[in-house]
Design an enzyme around this catalytic site. Structure first.
Site, PDB file in Angstrom:
ATOM      1  N   SER A 237       0.800  -1.211   0.000  1.00 14.82           N
ATOM      2  CA  SER A 237       0.000   0.000   0.000  1.00 14.82           C
ATOM      3  C   SER A 237       0.838   1.268   0.000  1.00 14.82           C
ATOM      4  CB  SER A 237      -0.947   0.004   1.206  1.00 14.82           C
ATOM      5  OG  SER A 237      -0.221  -0.068   2.406  1.00 14.82           O
ATOM      6  N   HIS A 289       1.474   4.451   4.478  1.00 12.19           N
ATOM      7  CA  HIS A 289       0.628   5.159   3.513  1.00 12.19           C
ATOM      8  C   HIS A 289       1.128   6.587   3.317  1.00 12.19           C
ATOM      9  CE1 HIS A 289      -2.985   2.386   4.743  1.00 12.19           C
ATOM     10  NE2 HIS A 289      -1.987   1.728   4.193  1.00 12.19           N
TER      11      HIS A 289
END
Length: 430
Positions: A237, A289
Site C-alpha cells: 500500500s 501510507h
C-alpha cells in the site's frame, strides 16, 4: 489499500485523466496560453467555399461543364479540409501496459510461496481450510486475513526494525512491499494496483511508473520503520499511495494541458483523504501510507512531467502550417518543481536512513505522531497489551517464554539490552 502491521485495504476509486483532442467540452487538451495551431484548427468545421462560374462565350454546354467542374473543385477542397477532423491527434504516446500486470503476478506468486513455506498443519496447528493441505490458513485468532503466521512472514522478508538496525538487513525495506498478510489483503491491494497502475502505465510507460512504484514503496517502508518499531509490517500500500501521490503532482505540474482540471483535482483529493482516513484504524500502518504518498507526490514532479502542448503541436505540425513558435519544451514552474522535488527526496531519504540505522524511534521526539496511524476510541485501543516473558540467559544465548501463550524462543545475541529483549518478547507473544 492497506499496508499491514496486519492490514486490510480500503477501496480505491478509479481516476483517469485523458489527454486527446475531440470536441470542445470533452476532457481534452486545450492550451491556456498558446495561440492556435494547425492541430487545433484542423478539427474545426470546414468553411463553405464561394461559388465560381466559368465565363463562357455563349455556349450553354460550356457553361454547364464549367459549373460541374466547379462543383468537383468545391467537393475536393471540402474533403481536404474536413479529413483531418476524422483523424484523432494524440499529442503524447500511448503505451501498452505490461509491467503493472507483471507486478500483480509477482505478488500472487510470492504469496503462494509464502503459504507453501508456512505449512500450517505441520508447523502450527490448528488451521483453517485444512483441505488445502500445507496451504491451509492460520486461525482467525492468529491471522484474521486468511494468511500465514508472522513467523513465516519474517522469514520471507517482512519489515522488522530490530533486524534492519541490529542485523543490518536493510533489504527488508524493499522485500516487505511484495509480501501480504492474507487473502483479503492481497486481493484488495492488487485490485487497486490494476485500476490505478494500468492507466498510469498507458500514459507514461513502464520505466517511469515502475520507478515511481518501487521508490514510493521504499519511502513508505522507511517512514513506517521510523515510527512503528514493535511490530512487523508488510504490504504494497505504500507503493499504491505513491501512485496516488504521483497522479496528484502530475495534474499540478501539467496543469495547463488539461480541461476540467479543477473537477479532477477535487475528486482526486477527496479519494486520497478517504484512503488516508481509513489508515487511522488499528492494525493498519498509516505511516507507510503517508510515506508512500509523500514520496510519490514528489516523484510525480520528476517522472511525470509533460512538455508544453504548444511545443508538442509545433513538433508534430505538417510542413507549411501556421503555428505559434514555442522555444522551451517545459514551463519555468515545471523546472522549479523538478529541482525542488529532487532535492527534498535526496535529503529526506538520506536523513531518514541515517536516523533509522542509528536505532532512533521518532515517537520519542513527536508524542502526537502516533495518532497519525491510530486514533483510540471507545470501540478500540491502539496500544497493545503489555507482554510478559520469562527469560534466562547463558552466555550469548537468551531463552524467552511468553507467559500469555506459552511460546518459547531461543536467541543468540552478542549484546543484550532491555529494549531489545522487550521487542523479542512482543514478537514472541504476538
Amino acid at each position: 489499500m492497506g499496508r499491514r502491521e496486519s492490514s486490510s485495504s480500503p477501496p480505491t476509486d478509479q481516476i483517469e485523466i485523458k489527454v486527446h483532442t475531440s470536441r470542445r467540452g470533452d476532457n481534452s487538451v486545450h492550451p491556456d496560453s498558446v495561440g492556435p495551431t494547425h492541430s487545433t484548427t484542423a478539427s474545426s468545421r470546414p468553411q463553405p467555399q464561394p461559388q465560381r462560374h466559368r465565363q463562357g462565350h455563349g455556349h450553354g454546354h460550356g457553361h454547364g461543364h464549367g459549373h460541374r467542374h466547379g462543383q468537383r473543385q468545391r467537393q475536393n477542397r471540402g474533403t481536404a479540409t474536413a479529413s483531418p477532423s476524422r483523424e484523432e491527434f494524440r499529442p503524447f504516446r500511448r503505451w501498452v501496459p505490461w509491467l503493472v500486470p507483471t507486478f500483480v503476478v509477482i505478488n500472487f506468486v510470492v504469496f503462494v510461496i509464502t503459504m507453501y513455506l508456512n505449512n500450517c498443519p505441520e508447523n502450527s496447528p490448528p488451521c483453517i481450510a485444512t483441505f488445502f493441505g500445507r496451504f491451509a490458513f492460520q486461525t482467525f485468532k492468529d491471522n484474521p486475513l486468511l494468511g500465514p503466521s508472522s513467523t513465516t512472514l519474517m522469514k520471507m522478508g517482512a519489515l522488522e526494525v530490530d533486524k534492519v538496525v541490529h542485523e543490518h538487513q536493510a533489504w527488508r525495506l524493499f522485500t516487505c512491499i511484495w509480501l501480504h498478510a492474507g487473502v483479503f489483503h492481497i486481493l484488495a491491494n492488487m485490485l487497486s494496483l490494476l485500476f490505478i497502475g494500468i492507466r498510469l502505465e498507458q500514459e507514461f510507460g513502464f520505466v517511469r511508473i515502475g520507478l515511481l512504484y518501487v521508490i514510493s514503496g521504499f519511502g513508505g517502508s522507511l517512514m513506517s520503520a521510523l515510527f512503528i518499531q514493535s511490530r512487523i509490517s508488510v504490504g504494497a500500500s505504500g507503493a499504491l499511495f505513491g501512485l496516488l501521490g504521483g497522479m496528484l503532482s502530475e495534474l499540478i505540474t501539467n496543469w495547463t494541458i488539461y480541461a476540467n482540471k479543477l473537477a479532477a483535482l477535487l475528486t482526486l483529493i477527496v479519494i486520497i483523504i478517504i484512503n488516508l482516513a481509513v489508515g487511522i484504524l488499528p492494525h493498519v500502518d498509516n505511516f507507510a501510507h503517508i510515506g508512500g504518498f509523500l514520496s510519490g507526490f514528489l516523484l510525480g514532479f520528476v517522472f511525470l512531467i509533460r512538455p508544453q502542448f504548444g511545443w508538442v503541436s509545433q513538433k508534430n505540425s505538417p510542413p507549411g502550417s501556421i503555428a505559434t513558435t514555442v522555444k522551451s519544451k517545459h514551463k519555468t514552474y515545471q523546472y522549479i518543481l523538478w529541482v525542488l522535488s529532487v532535492i527534498i527526496l535526496v535529503v529526506g531519504y538520506t536523513a531518514g536512513l541515517i536516523t533509522l540505522l542509528r536505532g532512533t524511534n521518532l515517537n520519542d521526539y513527536c508524542s502526537w505522531c502516533q495518532y497519525m496511524s491510530c486514533v483510540p476510541t471507545s470501540k478500540w485501543k491502539c496500544k497493545a497489551d503489555k507482554m510478559y516473558c520469562e527469560s534466562t540467559q547463558i552466555g550469548n544465548q537468551l531463552n524467552l517464554t511468553c507467559i500469555g501463550n506459552g511460546r518459547s524462543g531461543v536467541y543468540l545475541l552478542s549484546d543484550t539490552n532491555a529494549s531489545q529483549v522487550e521487542r523479542l518478547c512482543t514478537r514472541l507473544c504476538n
